[in-house]
Write an enzyme that holds these catalytic residues in place. Sequence first.
Site, short mmCIF file in Angstrom:
data_model
loop_
_atom_site.label_atom_id
_atom_site.label_comp_id
_atom_site.label_asym_id
_atom_site.label_seq_id
_atom_site.Cartn_x
_atom_site.Cartn_y
_atom_site.Cartn_z
N SER A 283 0.82 -1.20 0.00
CA SER A 283 0.00 0.00 0.00
C SER A 283 0.86 1.26 0.00
CB SER A 283 -0.97 -0.06 1.16
OG SER A 283 -2.01 0.85 0.96
N ASP A 306 -0.48 -4.23 -3.68
CA ASP A 306 -1.68 -3.39 -3.63
C ASP A 306 -1.31 -1.92 -3.39
OD1 ASP A 306 -4.31 -3.90 -4.26
OD2 ASP A 306 -4.98 -4.18 -2.21
N HIS A 361 -7.95 -5.40 0.38
CA HIS A 361 -6.70 -4.70 0.67
C HIS A 361 -5.99 -5.32 1.88
CE1 HIS A 361 -3.94 -1.47 0.03
NE2 HIS A 361 -4.19 -0.85 1.17
#
Length: 439
Positions: A283, A306, A361
């Site tokens: 992330s 991600d 996520h």
Amino acid sequence: MFNFGRLVQESVVKKIYEWSRLVSGLKGSHQSSVAMGNASCHNNHLGIPAGKGPHQVGCADLMVGHTVQGTFFRLYYPCQTSEASEKPDWIPCREYFNGLADFMKMSRTLSERIFNYLFGSYKIPAAWNASFKPDDKYPVVIFSHGLGAFRTLYSAICAELASQGFVVAAVEHRDESASATFYYQENNEAEQRPHAVHQNFRPISNNLEEEWMYYRALKPGELEFPLRNRQVKQRADECIRALNLLIDINAGKSVENVLQSTFDWTTLENCMDLCRIAIMGHSFGGATVIECLCKEVKFKCGIALDTWMFPLDEEIFPSVKQPIFFINSEKFQWAGNIIRMKKLDSAVIPRKMITIKGTVHQSFPDFTFLTGNWIGKILKLKGEIDPHVAMDLCNRSSLAFLQRHLSLERDFNQWDPLIEGKDDNLIPGTNITIPQSSM
């Protein structure tokens, strides 16, 4: 971004807490809550999976420089261990629970009991301060956590890499993007305050006083990009400092750990393969991967899980010359974010992307293994896919990519088809439709 807090409504968490009290008959103290967490854990067979490779895994914390500008990471490594080896708590102490509460905009008192009930009993699948296992030289991976996370929350990924023969440094960022972290200030007063007593970290010096840094939310009217862009640059610098520290340790230079530790860092001398170094992150940590590749050529490739592309200056993209592997979840990505990833495509430098079906996520941090199905789905910590299947796909495709671009002589190439998305649970590229006019 880590995004755990943004996905959870306080009312939902309160309901979970009320349910947990109902089913457990909780009436008592903080200790009762932790005890029920243990019972819940064992009855449901939840827990962070151990590494599947041939090596036993150890872990140790290293803090060099006691100030906020110092370096702090958890190292995962192949170790020599026995059945009696202690495993560290997954959440190191209550201040991290407090940080998660602040990040989620919850009452600290309420959240501490909830988090202790849900997560307080879990251990990291690695032997604490176990003796390093000298063998052939091990390649190195630096790992960067997501927004609102900290160094311990990706232990399933880090332990797997270590079990497969890597030395992995999971950095704890001090850019105010972690939900909590700490450093020390000198206190030279004659009458010093007592230290907080934590099981696995105490300072070596009596005149060092613990200072906690919590997640900084956006201020009213504050633009997000300048903050996140400053943070991603600091994060990259912290990853590079961690790498340089490992280079010093490998060269036999003495390092002083601010934390009391029984681990002998000199045993790592000349045991790391510094021609084979990768950067990996989730992330906001994925954005940190891109920034690191631009800033430091010692990183030979990057794996971005991600990735949240927003913090990055697109002007740096042409300067990134190393191979990149984007591994995405099915539910988190959107067209604008994928378009920015695609701007890193190259005709001559390998840039790969896959999407794991049925993932969210939070399929990458450890939380996905630590909640039952219904709580996990309410909190969006679990997708439709079995989290063990998803993590195996992530880890195996990552190992195949690392073998290919670090020129490793291993058997990870058995998973080469995964890099191309060749599996029933994978999508080659992305599941997001990108308008042709955008490219």
